[in-house]
Design a protein around this motif. Structure first.
Motif, PDB file in Angstrom:
ATOM      1  N   HIS A  90       0.843  -1.208   0.000  1.00 61.69           N
ATOM      2  CA  HIS A  90       0.000   0.000   0.000  1.00 61.69           C
ATOM      3  C   HIS A  90       0.876   1.255   0.000  1.00 61.69           C
ATOM      4  O   HIS A  90       0.612   2.210  -0.747  1.00 61.69           O
ATOM      5  CB  HIS A  90      -0.917  -0.014   1.223  1.00 61.69           C
ATOM      6  N   MET A 137       1.759   4.417  -2.944  1.00 63.62           N
ATOM      7  CA  MET A 137       1.654   5.858  -2.675  1.00 63.62           C
ATOM      8  C   MET A 137       2.995   6.565  -2.839  1.00 63.62           C
ATOM      9  O   MET A 137       3.112   7.744  -2.526  1.00 63.62           O
ATOM     10  CB  MET A 137       1.168   6.068  -1.227  1.00 63.62           C
ATOM     11  N   LEU A 184      -4.474  13.994   5.051  1.00 63.57           N
ATOM     12  CA  LEU A 184      -5.147  13.148   6.031  1.00 63.57           C
ATOM     13  C   LEU A 184      -6.663  13.280   5.951  1.00 63.57           C
ATOM     14  O   LEU A 184      -7.395  12.297   6.130  1.00 63.57           O
ATOM     15  CB  LEU A 184      -4.645  13.490   7.434  1.00 63.57           C
ATOM     16  N   ARG A 216      -8.378  13.887   3.240  1.00 59.23           N
ATOM     17  CA  ARG A 216      -8.794  13.106   2.068  1.00 59.23           C
ATOM     18  C   ARG A 216      -8.793  11.608   2.355  1.00 59.23           C
ATOM     19  O   ARG A 216      -9.577  10.859   1.771  1.00 59.23           O
ATOM     20  CB  ARG A 216      -7.864  13.395   0.883  1.00 59.23           C
ATOM     21  N   GLU A 217      -7.931  11.191   3.266  1.00 57.79           N
ATOM     22  CA  GLU A 217      -7.866   9.779   3.636  1.00 57.79           C
ATOM     23  C   GLU A 217      -8.943   9.391   4.656  1.00 57.79           C
ATOM     24  O   GLU A 217      -9.006   8.238   5.085  1.00 57.79           O
ATOM     25  CB  GLU A 217      -6.487   9.461   4.211  1.00 57.79           C
ATOM     26  N   VAL A 227       2.118  10.204   7.392  1.00 59.66           N
ATOM     27  CA  VAL A 227       0.803  10.103   6.746  1.00 59.66           C
ATOM     28  C   VAL A 227       0.722   8.862   5.870  1.00 59.66           C
ATOM     29  O   VAL A 227      -0.354   8.274   5.704  1.00 59.66           O
ATOM     30  CB  VAL A 227       0.458  11.378   5.945  1.00 59.66           C
ATOM     31  N   SER A 271      -2.191   6.181   6.523  1.00 56.83           N
ATOM     32  CA  SER A 271      -3.107   5.792   5.451  1.00 56.83           C
ATOM     33  C   SER A 271      -3.170   4.284   5.298  1.00 56.83           C
ATOM     34  O   SER A 271      -4.256   3.693   5.168  1.00 56.83           O
ATOM     35  CB  SER A 271      -2.642   6.435   4.137  1.00 56.83           C
ATOM     36  N   LYS A 286      -5.098   2.619   8.293  1.00 57.59           N
ATOM     37  CA  LYS A 286      -6.540   2.845   8.225  1.00 57.59           C
ATOM     38  C   LYS A 286      -7.172   1.994   7.126  1.00 57.59           C
ATOM     39  O   LYS A 286      -8.250   1.416   7.309  1.00 57.59           O
ATOM     40  CB  LYS A 286      -6.834   4.320   7.973  1.00 57.59           C
ATOM     41  N   ALA A 287      -6.491   1.890   5.989  1.00 56.67           N
ATOM     42  CA  ALA A 287      -7.057   1.178   4.852  1.00 56.67           C
ATOM     43  C   ALA A 287      -7.077  -0.337   5.043  1.00 56.67           C
ATOM     44  O   ALA A 287      -8.014  -1.010   4.577  1.00 56.67           O
ATOM     45  CB  ALA A 287      -6.269   1.526   3.590  1.00 56.67           C
TER      46      ALA A 287
END
Length: 396
Positions: free
Chosen positions: A10, A14, A46, A48-49, A106, A110, A113-114
């Motif tokens: 992931h 990014m 953050l 946007r995430e 960040v 991300s 969280k994902a």
């Protein structure tokens, strides 16, 4: 399923976004408490995430808190803090590597969280300004921040990939002595020299050196000597710094030093004004947490792996780590001979090695957070070691 490998992939996906963030912050350096562009970039990312973002935290325009809470109503699950800095050095830019911290943090946030939403945990990202100047984390802690996390993690670019054990507590004073001016040749008896008091204070520090513990540091400098030699100075100013690896011990030395200032003023027949700067506390090291970070660094084959640094200088992260378990993974991106605040750091700021540092930092932190989320006993053991070490240090 290899959850850590999923996190790494992931973050790799990014990579262009994270390195672009790092390069922009590097190209637009902002001093402490003025990091408006960096703060906006990180908080927008953050938001946007899907994180809940609070800007202008505790009255500091460039401080922020971004959170993702996946716990049930009973609060079960760890609360993990990821802290980042983004301030530059005046006239030197990002010669300490702070431009890499926010993007790494960040990126880790991300990914967690994902991919880890099937487990209960809270993730809190704190943006902490002005590490290089006023010690932003000190001010944030005094205003109530960091009480909502169980553990605090950071990353930092470095000549080697390692962690730290101890850091120096620091207490600093600016002392202004106020006397009475007079002509040094015609009417010296009418004057009371503020400079005399300042010099007496400096000499007192020299005498005090032989009556403090080993590894105690005492520094001073004259900021204002008061003027020309033919005028008895009515005002003189100095700066004094005291350091020790024990927060409690440096506090005991500070009491003696304040008496020293007042005694110097009394001897010279003047008065003094003592201004104390924010205090830096000595961190409480948790070796198990250091090793957890290094285990993940080794899995990722991070460059220039080295044992923990036993002793370092002063940092405002020490104030956070004085109250709760914490650690900072340092990731190599420059030659081992390079030092922070140098041209070597600056030249390497947008190098392929710096971009790798951002991604490795994100991956190491994400993997370590997963270890804490996946195994409840890991965090309990870390908290237990923290409590034992703090009790030990309080008896020193």
């Amino acid at each position: 399923m290899d959850r850590k490998q999923d996190l790494f992939e992931h973050i790799d996906a990014m990579a262009s976004d994270l390195t672009a963030l790092s390069d922009f912050i590097f190209d637009h350096p902002e001093k402490g408490l003025e990091e408006h562009q960096a703060c906006a970039l990180l908080t927008d990312f953050l938001a946007r995430e899907g994180f809940d973002v609070e800007r202008g935290l505790v009255g500091m325009d460039t401080a922020f808190r971004a959170s993702f809470d996946n716990r049930s109503g009973d609060g079960k699950g760890p609360s993990i803090g990821l802290l980042c800095e983004y301030d530059a050095l005046e006239d030197l830019g990002h010669a300490c590597g702070h431009h890499m911290q926010g993007p790494a943090i960040v990126g880790a946030a991300s990914a967690l969280k994902a991919l880890c939403g099937d487990r209960p945990f809270r993730l809190v990202v704190y943006g902490t300004p002005a590490e290089e100047t006023v010690g932003g984390k000190i001010l944030m802690k005094e205003r109530g921040c960091f009480q909502d996390i169980d553990v605090a993690l950071m990353m930092h670019g470095s000549p080697t990939t390692t962690t730290d054990v101890r850091c120096l507590a620091l207490i600093s004073y600016e002392v202004t002595f106020l006397g009475r001016s007079a002509h040094a040749a015609i009417a010296p008896e009418k004057g009371r020299s503020a400079l005399d008091a300042l010099l007496l204070a400096c000499q007192g520090i020299e005498f005090l050196r032989e009556h403090v513990r080993d590894e105690t540091r005492l520094h001073y400098t004259i900021l204002d000597a008061g003027g020309p030699s033919n005028v008895i100075p009515a005002r003189a100013k100095g700066e004094f710094s005291l350091r020790s690896y024990s927060t409690d011990y440096v506090d005991s030395v500070a009491k003696r030093v304040r008496d020293l200032f007042r005694g110097a003023a009394l001897m010279a027949g003047v008065t003094c004004e003592i201004e104390e700067k924010p205090r830096y506390q000595a961190k409480i090291p948790v070796l198990a947490l250091n090793e957890l970070l290094m285990d993940n660094a080794r899995r990722l084959e991070a460059p220039t792996l080295r044992p923990p640094r036993e002793k370092t200088g002063s940092t405002d992260f020490g104030n956070v780590m004085y109250d709760l378990p914490g650690s900072c993974i340092r990731v190599a991106f420059v030659d081992e001979k390079a030092s922070p605040h140098s041209e070597d750091y600056l030249r390497a700021g947008k190098s392929p090695e710096a971009h790798r540092c951002v991604l490795l930092g994100a991956k190491i932190l994400a993997a370590t957070c997963w270890d804490l989320v996946e195994r409840e006993e890991t965090l309990k053991a870390i908290q237990g070691e923290f409590g034992e070490r703090k009790e030990e240090l309080s008896r020193v």
